[in-house]
Design a protein around this motif. Structure first.
Motif, PDB file in Angstrom:
ATOM      1  N   GLN A   1       0.834  -1.202   0.000  1.00 46.33           N
ATOM      2  CA  GLN A   1       0.000   0.000   0.000  1.00 46.33           C
ATOM      3  C   GLN A   1       0.870   1.253   0.000  1.00 46.33           C
ATOM      4  OE1 GLN A   1      -2.801   0.338   3.254  1.00 46.33           O
ATOM      5  NE2 GLN A   1      -4.105   1.769   2.113  1.00 46.33           N
ATOM      6  N   TYR A   2       0.454   2.238  -0.769  1.00 52.88           N
ATOM      7  CA  TYR A   2       1.070   3.553  -0.945  1.00 52.88           C
ATOM      8  C   TYR A   2       2.309   3.531  -1.846  1.00 52.88           C
ATOM      9  CZ  TYR A   2      -1.904   4.443   3.100  1.00 52.88           C
ATOM     10  OH  TYR A   2      -2.972   4.505   3.957  1.00 52.88           O
ATOM     11  N   GLN A   3       2.705   2.367  -2.327  1.00 47.71           N
ATOM     12  CA  GLN A   3       3.809   2.360  -3.278  1.00 47.71           C
ATOM     13  C   GLN A   3       3.297   2.730  -4.660  1.00 47.71           C
ATOM     14  OE1 GLN A   3       5.613  -1.521  -2.603  1.00 47.71           O
ATOM     15  NE2 GLN A   3       7.150  -0.539  -1.325  1.00 47.71           N
ATOM     16  N   SER A   4       4.222   3.191  -5.510  1.00 47.70           N
ATOM     17  CA  SER A   4       3.757   3.814  -6.748  1.00 47.70           C
ATOM     18  C   SER A   4       4.753   3.626  -7.887  1.00 47.70           C
ATOM     19  CB  SER A   4       3.532   5.316  -6.518  1.00 47.70           C
ATOM     20  OG  SER A   4       4.762   5.952  -6.213  1.00 47.70           O
ATOM     21  N   ILE A   5       4.246   3.873  -9.075  1.00 45.51           N
ATOM     22  CA  ILE A   5       5.067   4.108 -10.261  1.00 45.51           C
ATOM     23  C   ILE A   5       4.981   5.596 -10.543  1.00 45.51           C
ATOM     24  CG2 ILE A   5       5.430   3.575 -12.689  1.00 45.51           C
ATOM     25  CD1 ILE A   5       3.808   1.006 -12.249  1.00 45.51           C
ATOM     26  N   GLY A   6       6.113   6.258 -10.634  1.00 42.92           N
ATOM     27  CA  GLY A   6       6.112   7.706 -10.822  1.00 42.92           C
ATOM     28  C   GLY A   6       6.671   8.110 -12.170  1.00 42.92           C
ATOM     29  N   PHE A   7       6.116   9.186 -12.722  1.00 39.57           N
ATOM     30  CA  PHE A   7       6.612   9.800 -13.946  1.00 39.57           C
ATOM     31  C   PHE A   7       6.882  11.267 -13.629  1.00 39.57           C
ATOM     32  CE2 PHE A   7       3.822   6.313 -15.153  1.00 39.57           C
ATOM     33  CZ  PHE A   7       4.618   5.586 -16.040  1.00 39.57           C
ATOM     34  N   ASP A   8       8.152  11.571 -13.432  1.00 40.18           N
ATOM     35  CA  ASP A   8       8.559  12.903 -12.997  1.00 40.18           C
ATOM     36  C   ASP A   8       8.813  13.776 -14.221  1.00 40.18           C
ATOM     37  OD1 ASP A   8       9.426  15.037 -11.527  1.00 40.18           O
ATOM     38  OD2 ASP A   8      11.388  14.196 -11.050  1.00 40.18           O
ATOM     39  N   PHE A   9       8.079  14.891 -14.326  1.00 41.32           N
ATOM     40  CA  PHE A   9       8.240  15.798 -15.449  1.00 41.32           C
ATOM     41  C   PHE A   9       9.407  16.746 -15.157  1.00 41.32           C
ATOM     42  CE2 PHE A   9       3.366  15.401 -15.716  1.00 41.32           C
ATOM     43  CZ  PHE A   9       3.468  14.251 -16.486  1.00 41.32           C
ATOM     44  N   ARG A  10      10.431  16.702 -16.017  1.00 38.90           N
ATOM     45  CA  ARG A  10      11.585  17.590 -15.858  1.00 38.90           C
ATOM     46  C   ARG A  10      11.882  18.245 -17.200  1.00 38.90           C
ATOM     47  NH1 ARG A  10      15.782  13.422 -12.923  1.00 38.90           N
ATOM     48  NH2 ARG A  10      14.303  12.538 -11.415  1.00 38.90           N
ATOM     49  N   PRO A  11      11.551  19.517 -17.318  1.00 41.01           N
ATOM     50  CA  PRO A  11      11.037  20.435 -16.304  1.00 41.01           C
ATOM     51  C   PRO A  11       9.554  20.182 -16.001  1.00 41.01           C
ATOM     52  CG  PRO A  11      11.124  21.522 -18.420  1.00 41.01           C
ATOM     53  CD  PRO A  11      11.765  20.182 -18.621  1.00 41.01           C
ATOM     54  N   ASN A  12       9.063  20.872 -14.954  1.00 35.90           N
ATOM     55  CA  ASN A  12       7.646  20.780 -14.623  1.00 35.90           C
ATOM     56  C   ASN A  12       6.805  21.290 -15.793  1.00 35.90           C
ATOM     57  OD1 ASN A  12       8.303  19.859 -12.033  1.00 35.90           O
ATOM     58  ND2 ASN A  12       8.481  21.954 -11.259  1.00 35.90           N
ATOM     59  N   ARG A  13       5.548  20.889 -15.805  1.00 36.23           N
ATOM     60  CA  ARG A  13       4.699  21.210 -16.951  1.00 36.23           C
ATOM     61  C   ARG A  13       3.486  22.025 -16.514  1.00 36.23           C
ATOM     62  NH1 ARG A  13       6.195  16.743 -21.223  1.00 36.23           N
ATOM     63  NH2 ARG A  13       5.256  18.280 -22.629  1.00 36.23           N
ATOM     64  N   ASP A  14       3.045  22.889 -17.420  1.00 37.67           N
ATOM     65  CA  ASP A  14       1.833  23.683 -17.240  1.00 37.67           C
ATOM     66  C   ASP A  14       0.744  23.050 -18.106  1.00 37.67           C
ATOM     67  OD1 ASP A  14      -0.236  25.503 -17.265  1.00 37.67           O
ATOM     68  OD2 ASP A  14       1.036  27.265 -17.602  1.00 37.67           O
TER      69      ASP A  14
END
Length: 659
Positions: free
Chosen positions: A439-452
């Motif tokens: 529980q609470y584990q995840s697959i993450g997709f980190d936007f670099r740079p951040n997105r609008d």
């Protein structure tokens, strides 16, 4: 003879040439110049300078490589800096199926071949560095059996490649005696040479590839070796702030270079009595330019005594706790002296804690390069411009066979995540597989740079994906997180949808989800303390997308994901219908199609057509009339849809299979 070699035979050449030309000084001088050029070539690498491309192939398995992290464009960017070599650290032993055979993963070789293709296309050297390395663990005395197995396979695979490809046996062996390591390295050389006598092998000494241990290396019976050493002196300057040494040097900061008594920081009490304190106390003598040169001269003396080429495979200063001007000065002095002594080098690293990008930036080549550092390294300095986030105006892929560009995948340590599962992709080659998460584990997709994403939300875009599961009752959240700035009230706010039996039949078949961004619901924020939603989520500053086991552990449930994208096209409008009630008098063959899809039309009018994939994306469009064809040879195997329309607005949709 390979690109680097011993020059012994040319001593004879010089004497004979002198006897032949003693009456003619001009030819003699020419011969002497040739000799010294040969001698210089023997004592130097065939390249001059480059970078270590870290944290790409340094992962725990081949299916964790985020291959799209770098592209041929990145290789071109590196070359544009004036670099002619890339050292590629690889967690090589993890790229296998493990004991007893250590068979290389075909997926790994597929990725590595593409990187080698890019290097060869550009004419730059690529050092395949076996970076199976743990600074906290001594090198296993029995590592030779693994090294021989993996390098036999690597050499067999790459033996027909150009000599731009080089093999580095093992990065920084340590906690192992010189004699034992040198014998192991000899055995590995022999194994490589049993199948490949062309490519240069990079060899290094024990004790972390120290210049002090070069002299302990034997005279290896091979004339195509390049001897490497690493340089990180003075260590209390280059590694201040490093957490991976023992004891941790995180408390140490602002040590200057060169030494200046008035600028020395107070020594952290937590490090009293350690070897770090001893080095700190000796810094007045060790922290000087002259001392740096004296230490590099140890490597130079080895080269001159052995008549072999040497190369500095790593040098650098850790960014967080060092003063920028002192860091730049150290690079300038080290680089200049290495080049004065004709020693090629690759800095540690490109992106990373020792890298050539400004701290706190997005690592963008056009915006974030440390130009002062590039100048100190004698590299070209591309024009830089300020970066500002602009609203996305079109959709983009997050995952489709590969994680999207400028998106970095992250996953929790528990359970299994496979980004290249090839058993049952929705289409193309791979899908994303997930199981065993707590529980609470995840697959993450980190936007670099951040997105609008504000414009996309306002214009009815959706998060579109395909998902498949094998266990009824499975549920998870899909959520976006906005940025967490230094402003106290600006928390990493979440907005989410929950996926469960209400949206998906977990029947081991692919299901389609088209989730309008405006329908996501604010959830709150977590920064060590839970914060209920207050309407503060900001679509203009999106940090990441996560798929998370929010409702409970996944257990043994298996999940697959594919074709994750943000789009304004709903593929169900295309792929929910295979045929319509209206049929044009047109023959389409063959179906399944291999290369060319042919048409024979008896319709009185020309028909407009669009060829779409399962996601609704238009791949080709035009006009059909009489006899014609569409070339589908470049498209991957899978299902496609051909939409036909006449001038009266009548439409027909036909399913096409590319085999």
């Amino acid at each position: 003879m390979g690109p680097v070699s011993s020059i012994g035979p040319f001593h004879i050449f010089l004497v004979q040439d002198y006897q032949y030309n003693r009456a003619n000084m001009k030819p003699l001088l020419s011969s002497i110049m040739v000799f010294f050029c040969l001698m210089l070539g023997a004592q130097t690498a065939p390249f001059s300078k480059g970078v270590n491309l870290t944290n790409w192939f340094q992962v725990v398995s081949a299916n964790q490589i985020q291959f799209s992290k770098y592209t041929q464009k990145d290789f071109e960017n590196i070359q544009s800096l004036g670099c002619d070599v890339i050292r590629l650290p690889i967690n090589l032993h993890a790229m296998t199926n493990g004991a007893p055979n250590y068979t290389l993963d075909p997926l790994f070789l597929t990725f590595l071949d593409m990187a080698a293709d890019w290097a060869e296309d550009l004419g730059i050297y690529l050092i395949l560095d076996n970076h199976t390395f743990d600074p906290a663990a001594n090198t296993d005395p029995n590592i030779g059996s693994i090294l021989k197995k993996v390098w036999l396979q690597m050499a067999t695979h790459f033996k027909d490649r150009s000599t731009l490809i080089m093999y580095e046996v093992l990065n920084e062996p340590h906690g192992i005696s010189d004699v034992l390591w040198n014998n192991i390295q000899q055995e590995v050389i022999e194994v490589i040479r049993s199948v490949d006598d062309t490519h240069t092998i990079v060899v290094g000494p024990a004790s972390w590839n120290s210049y002090n241990n070069l002299a302990a290396m034997p005279v290896y019976d091979d004339d195509n070796l390049l001897y490497t050493f690493h340089f990180y002196d003075p260590f209390v300057f280059t590694h201040q702030g490093a957490s991976w040494v023992s004891p941790s040097m995180e408390p140490l900061a602002n040590v200057p270079f060169p030494y200046a008594s008035g600028n020395m920081p107070s020594f952290p009490a937590s490090l009293n009595g350690s070897w770090i304190q001893s080095n700190f106390n000796n810094y007045s003598s060790d922290g000087t330019v002259n001392k740096v040169k004296q230490l590099i001269d140890i490597a130079v003396s080895f080269r001159e005594s052995r008549n072999v080429p040497i190369y500095c495979g790593e040098f650098g200063v850790y960014i967080p706790n060092s003063q920028p001007t002192d860091r730049v000065f150290w690079y300038d002095q080290v680089r200049q002296y290495l080049e004065e002594k004709s020693i090629a080098w690759t800095i540690w690293d490109y992106h990373g804690g020792f890298g050539i990008f400004e701290e706190g930036g997005n690592g963008l080549f056009e915006h974030d390069l440390n130009t002062d550092l590039l100048a100190a390294l004698g590299m070209n300095t591309p024009e830089q411009s300020p970066f500002s986030i602009r609203p996305d105006s079109v959709g983009f892929f997050i995952y489709s066979d590969f994680v999207g560009e400028q998106i970095f995948s992250e996953g929790s340590s528990e359970g299994q995540i496979d980004f290249y599962n090839d058993l049952t992709p929705n289409n193309d080659n791979y899908s994303l597989f997930w199981t065993g998460a707590n529980q609470y584990q995840s697959i993450g997709f980190d936007f670099r740079p951040n997105r609008d994403l504000s414009y996309l939300v306002a214009n009815d875009f959706a998060l579109d994906l395909f998902v498949k599961g094998d266990r009824p009752g499975t549920s998870f959240d899909i959520r976006f997180l906005d940025t967490d700035s230094d402003i106290p009230e600006d928390l990493p706010w979440r907005i989410r949808v929950t996926i469960s039996d209400n949206q998906v039949d977990w029947n081991d078949d692919w299901q389609h989800l088209h989730l309008k961004l405006r329908d996501f619901v604010e959830h709150g924020a977590w920064n060590g303390t839970w914060h209920n939603p207050i309407g503060a989520f900001d679509w203009a500053t999106i940090d990441r997308l996560e798929i998370v086991a929010e409702q409970g552990a996944l257990g043994e449930a298996k999940l697959w994901f594919d074709n994750i994208q943000i789009t304004d096209v709903d593929p169900t409008e295309v792929n929910s219908v295979e045929e319509t009630a209206f049929h044009f008098p047109i023959s389409i063959f063959p179906n399944p199609v291999d290369k060319l899809l042919f048409f024979e039309s008896q319709h009185s009018e020309a028909l407009q057509f669009q060829l779409r994939n399962l996601l609704g994306r238009v791949l080709e469009s035009g006009t059909l009339g009489g006899s014609s064809s569409i070339d589908m040879s470049s498209l991957p195997a899978g299902h496609y849809f051909l939409q036909l329309r006449d001038e009266h607005g009548r439409q027909e949709l036909r399913k096409i299979i590319r085999q």
